[in-house]
Design a protein around this motif. Sequence first.
Motif, short mmCIF file in Angstrom:
data_model
loop_
_atom_site.label_atom_id
_atom_site.label_comp_id
_atom_site.label_asym_id
_atom_site.label_seq_id
_atom_site.Cartn_x
_atom_site.Cartn_y
_atom_site.Cartn_z
N VAL A 195 0.85 -1.19 0.00
CA VAL A 195 0.00 0.00 0.00
C VAL A 195 0.89 1.24 0.00
O VAL A 195 2.02 1.21 0.52
CB VAL A 195 -0.96 -0.01 1.22
CG1 VAL A 195 -0.19 0.07 2.52
CG2 VAL A 195 -1.98 1.10 1.13
N GLN A 196 0.41 2.32 -0.59
CA GLN A 196 1.17 3.57 -0.61
C GLN A 196 1.05 4.29 0.73
O GLN A 196 0.06 4.11 1.46
CB GLN A 196 0.66 4.47 -1.73
CG GLN A 196 0.94 3.94 -3.12
CD GLN A 196 0.59 4.95 -4.19
OE1 GLN A 196 -0.10 5.92 -3.95
NE2 GLN A 196 1.10 4.71 -5.40
N PRO A 197 2.03 5.10 1.07
CA PRO A 197 1.91 5.90 2.30
C PRO A 197 0.61 6.70 2.31
O PRO A 197 0.21 7.27 1.29
CB PRO A 197 3.13 6.82 2.22
CG PRO A 197 4.12 6.06 1.41
CD PRO A 197 3.31 5.31 0.39
N GLY A 231 -4.42 6.19 17.35
CA GLY A 231 -5.13 7.15 16.52
C GLY A 231 -5.18 6.78 15.05
O GLY A 231 -5.92 7.38 14.27
N ARG A 232 -4.37 5.80 14.63
CA ARG A 232 -4.35 5.39 13.23
C ARG A 232 -4.88 3.97 13.03
O ARG A 232 -5.48 3.66 12.01
CB ARG A 232 -2.92 5.47 12.67
CG ARG A 232 -2.31 6.84 12.71
CD ARG A 232 -0.96 6.88 11.99
NE ARG A 232 0.03 6.01 12.60
CZ ARG A 232 0.64 5.01 11.98
NH1 ARG A 232 0.36 4.74 10.72
NH2 ARG A 232 1.55 4.27 12.63
N PHE A 233 -4.63 3.10 14.00
CA PHE A 233 -5.04 1.70 13.92
C PHE A 233 -6.20 1.45 14.87
O PHE A 233 -6.27 2.04 15.96
CB PHE A 233 -3.90 0.76 14.29
CG PHE A 233 -2.77 0.69 13.31
CD1 PHE A 233 -2.63 1.61 12.28
CD2 PHE A 233 -1.80 -0.30 13.42
CE1 PHE A 233 -1.58 1.55 11.38
CE2 PHE A 233 -0.74 -0.38 12.53
CZ PHE A 233 -0.63 0.55 11.51
N THR A 234 -7.08 0.54 14.47
CA THR A 234 -8.20 0.15 15.33
C THR A 234 -8.32 -1.36 15.33
O THR A 234 -8.43 -1.97 14.26
CB THR A 234 -9.52 0.77 14.84
OG1 THR A 234 -9.40 2.18 14.80
CG2 THR A 234 -10.66 0.38 15.78
N LEU A 290 -7.74 -5.76 12.30
CA LEU A 290 -6.90 -4.59 12.55
C LEU A 290 -7.07 -3.66 11.36
O LEU A 290 -6.58 -3.94 10.27
CB LEU A 290 -5.43 -5.00 12.71
CG LEU A 290 -4.50 -3.85 13.11
CD1 LEU A 290 -4.81 -3.39 14.54
CD2 LEU A 290 -3.03 -4.28 13.01
N GLN A 291 -7.80 -2.58 11.60
CA GLN A 291 -7.98 -1.56 10.58
C GLN A 291 -6.81 -0.59 10.69
O GLN A 291 -6.62 0.03 11.75
CB GLN A 291 -9.31 -0.82 10.78
CG GLN A 291 -9.52 0.36 9.86
CD GLN A 291 -9.67 -0.04 8.41
OE1 GLN A 291 -10.38 -1.00 8.10
NE2 GLN A 291 -8.99 0.66 7.51
N MET A 292 -6.05 -0.45 9.62
CA MET A 292 -4.86 0.39 9.62
C MET A 292 -5.06 1.54 8.64
O MET A 292 -5.22 1.30 7.44
CB MET A 292 -3.63 -0.43 9.24
CG MET A 292 -3.43 -1.66 10.11
SD MET A 292 -1.92 -2.57 9.73
CE MET A 292 -2.33 -3.21 8.10
N ASN A 293 -5.07 2.75 9.16
CA ASN A 293 -5.24 3.95 8.34
C ASN A 293 -3.99 4.82 8.41
O ASN A 293 -3.15 4.65 9.30
CB ASN A 293 -6.45 4.76 8.82
CG ASN A 293 -7.74 4.00 8.72
OD1 ASN A 293 -7.94 3.21 7.79
ND2 ASN A 293 -8.65 4.21 9.67
N SER A 294 -3.88 5.73 7.48
CA SER A 294 -2.74 6.67 7.45
C SER A 294 -1.42 5.92 7.59
O SER A 294 -0.55 6.30 8.40
CB SER A 294 -2.88 7.71 8.57
OG SER A 294 -4.09 8.41 8.45
N PRO A 329 5.66 4.40 5.99
CA PRO A 329 6.69 3.40 5.64
C PRO A 329 7.19 2.63 6.86
O PRO A 329 7.51 1.43 6.74
CB PRO A 329 7.78 4.25 5.01
CG PRO A 329 7.06 5.41 4.40
CD PRO A 329 5.94 5.70 5.37
N GLU A 330 7.24 3.27 8.01
CA GLU A 330 7.73 2.58 9.21
C GLU A 330 6.74 1.55 9.76
O GLU A 330 7.06 0.83 10.70
CB GLU A 330 8.09 3.59 10.31
CG GLU A 330 7.02 4.60 10.62
CD GLU A 330 7.23 5.92 9.88
OE1 GLU A 330 7.56 5.90 8.67
OE2 GLU A 330 7.04 6.99 10.52
N ASP A 331 5.56 1.48 9.18
CA ASP A 331 4.61 0.42 9.54
C ASP A 331 4.91 -0.88 8.80
O ASP A 331 4.28 -1.91 9.06
CB ASP A 331 3.17 0.84 9.23
CG ASP A 331 2.71 2.00 10.09
OD1 ASP A 331 2.04 2.91 9.54
OD2 ASP A 331 3.00 2.01 11.30
N THR A 332 5.86 -0.82 7.87
CA THR A 332 6.23 -2.02 7.11
C THR A 332 6.78 -3.08 8.04
O THR A 332 7.73 -2.83 8.81
CB THR A 332 7.28 -1.67 6.04
OG1 THR A 332 6.68 -0.78 5.08
CG2 THR A 332 7.77 -2.93 5.34
#
Length: 117
Positions: free
Chosen positions: A12-14, A65-68, A78-82, A85-88
Amino acid sequence: QVQIVESGGGLVQPGGSLTLSCTASGTFWTIPTMAWYRQAPGSQRDLVATTIPGGEPNYADAVLGRFTISRDGNTAYLQMNSLKPEDTAVYFCNVKSFYIGGLTDYWGQGTQVTVST
């Protein structure tokens, strides 16, 4: 014995979003908690988010604030938003199941999440 099936990883793109899912099946009485961990190359496996029985989920500061994390029966999401790259990392589902012998940890096989242009 508990079997765990994970899905939802990918490229996915940043700034983009992904949703991971984890379903537990097998022999158990209850599953008190389900959690997501992640492990980047050369790093230790770290907690990302966990459900809390009867309470609010717990999140790592890096994803707050970004993951739920949510749960529907024996499936966790796990819903991951925003995404950044460091989430890789490889994301692993962890399940704590309760049966005759007590509480036991089980791990999924991991699903790769890559955030890149």
